[in-house]
Design an enzyme around this catalytic site. Sequence first.
Site, short mmCIF file in Angstrom:
data_model
loop_
_atom_site.label_atom_id
_atom_site.label_comp_id
_atom_site.label_asym_id
_atom_site.label_seq_id
_atom_site.Cartn_x
_atom_site.Cartn_y
_atom_site.Cartn_z
N ILE A 277 18.59 -0.14 -6.26
CA ILE A 277 19.99 0.01 -6.66
C ILE A 277 20.68 -1.35 -6.66
O ILE A 277 21.44 -1.69 -7.58
CB ILE A 277 20.71 1.00 -5.72
CG1 ILE A 277 20.14 2.41 -5.92
CG2 ILE A 277 22.22 0.99 -5.97
CD1 ILE A 277 20.57 3.40 -4.84
N ASN A 280 19.94 -3.38 -9.64
CA ASN A 280 20.52 -2.86 -10.88
C ASN A 280 22.04 -2.74 -10.83
O ASN A 280 22.64 -2.16 -11.74
CB ASN A 280 19.92 -1.49 -11.20
CG ASN A 280 18.49 -1.57 -11.68
OD1 ASN A 280 18.22 -1.93 -12.83
ND2 ASN A 280 17.54 -1.27 -10.80
N GLU A 293 19.63 9.95 5.14
CA GLU A 293 19.15 10.27 6.50
C GLU A 293 17.64 10.12 6.44
O GLU A 293 16.98 10.75 5.61
CB GLU A 293 19.58 11.68 6.90
CG GLU A 293 19.33 11.99 8.37
CD GLU A 293 18.02 12.70 8.60
OE1 GLU A 293 17.14 12.07 9.24
OE2 GLU A 293 17.87 13.83 8.15
N CYS A 327 12.82 15.41 11.56
CA CYS A 327 13.22 14.03 11.84
C CYS A 327 13.84 13.92 13.23
O CYS A 327 13.93 12.82 13.78
CB CYS A 327 14.17 13.53 10.78
SG CYS A 327 15.50 14.67 10.37
#
Length: 543
Positions: A277, A280, A293, A327
């Site tokens: 990201i 770009n 997360e 997680c």
Amino acid sequence: MANAIFELPVVYNEPVLNYAPGSSERAHVKQVIQDIKSEQWDIPMIIDGKEVRTRDKRTIHAPHALHETLGTYSHGSARNIRDAIQAALNAKKEWENTPWHERAAVFLRAAELLAGPYRARMNAATMLGQSKNIYQAEIDCVAELADFYRYNATYMTQIYEQQPESPAGIWNRLEYRALEGFVFALTPFNFTSIAGNLPGAPALMGNTVVWKCAETQIYSAHVIMEVLKKAGLPDGVINLVFVDGPAAGKVVFRHPEFAGLHFTGSTGVFQLLWQTIADNVKRYRSYPRIVGETGGKDFVLAHRSADPKEVATALARGAFEYQGQKCSAASRAYIPSNIWKEVNQYLKEDLSTFKMGSPEDFTNFINAVIDEKAYSKITGYITKAGRDKSARIIAGGEFNNSEGYFIQPTVIRTKDPAYRTMCEEIFGPVLTIYTYDEDKYEETLKLVDETSPYALTGAIFSTERQAIIKATNELRNAAGNFYINDKPTGAVVGQQPFGGARASGTNDKAGSVLNLYRWVSPRTIKENFNPPVDYRYPFLAEE
């Protein structure tokens, strides 16, 4: 036309059914399991509300019964991603201009459908496709997902109610616009509720979404889309695609209308996406919102005053529910020398009663891990621990994939607090325990804080208040969700907003108003009821 200020129904957490022998819900879900297994679903992508099928058909197998085929799904390509983005952009104007209470109504109805007519179907799909026992499925794909949809609607109204002050003659207003562009939701296999919430939360706030779910969660994702369609979600608001990650990324992250990423998955993947990201960023109309997360290396720390039975129970549940594929699962524990013998005894007693097998047998506490890749990774850690001099397997350690990806709940004891299974995320049924000198509690607090790059969940067990206070302060940044005398799993929407920092993510707290703020772009509006007609201010007048 809205001509009233509406109040939402009173929000509540969906009750969790117990599925005890002889209960109607137990009989119902067992029947639905058999029904959907016999149907052999042919699962399409959903783009602009339409079923999209391809020639690339891939089979879906239950992780616990590899010889059984549940159905097939249509694997897509970059073209399907482009179509999904365009569908999201085409639907955006009408959806974001839909009155807030109408958007709320869609998700409130979805919650009622989940809790009612779709409850058994949603549970059955999660049990079969993701190898979850009925209780783990119930608290995830029904109760928590319904909670997300209900509480998010309430949080949305709380955001909209936050308005600036207006002095005499002025009306100041704050509106909370949807982001300019589309949101990309990238969701994991392990929680059906996360898979439903990551596209759902931005959509509730008026955004339109391209949703790529994990390929090992497609079976239950299909049911989520059924529920949303039945609830009245307009075509194109959420578009579900089944494509390879790199193919999706090349299209999504180069698109000028990319407005946000809602992600749950591994730390490595999230860091790669963030970098992509950034590379770009000049292409985009606006700076994208990045919400993630990621991983965890979650701890349980017992003080010398802790109750050994409470600690052992927290470890048994916290480390091994859903095969440790959470997680938030406890994967490292620090036990003081004075209670170790009792904790070890109680924990082994619990493990000896665990039954392992298919979730279709409701007496099984442990089921299969999700796929061959996970199986190989987890068993690699176990095999190496069995050879290392600094570690010893004290429970479990066996595994077999002849019928399904089954791994016994495994407990490793190490003399080295920096041993690899104390530091690295495994994401499976492996718990590593380090026994520390009962008189070195403060040194151990520092050890807990510095051992892992993650900071998701953690727990402290003690009956001494000062020890609890000390841990709460010293471990302030070690866990975004911190538990006192409880296991580090099982966050409830509306009660314990979930998320961590450091390598565990952006800590935007799913299940709270904080997450929804990330999917809006505020605009201030000032209206002057009596505009001035003379530029001169009083200070300009002569004496």
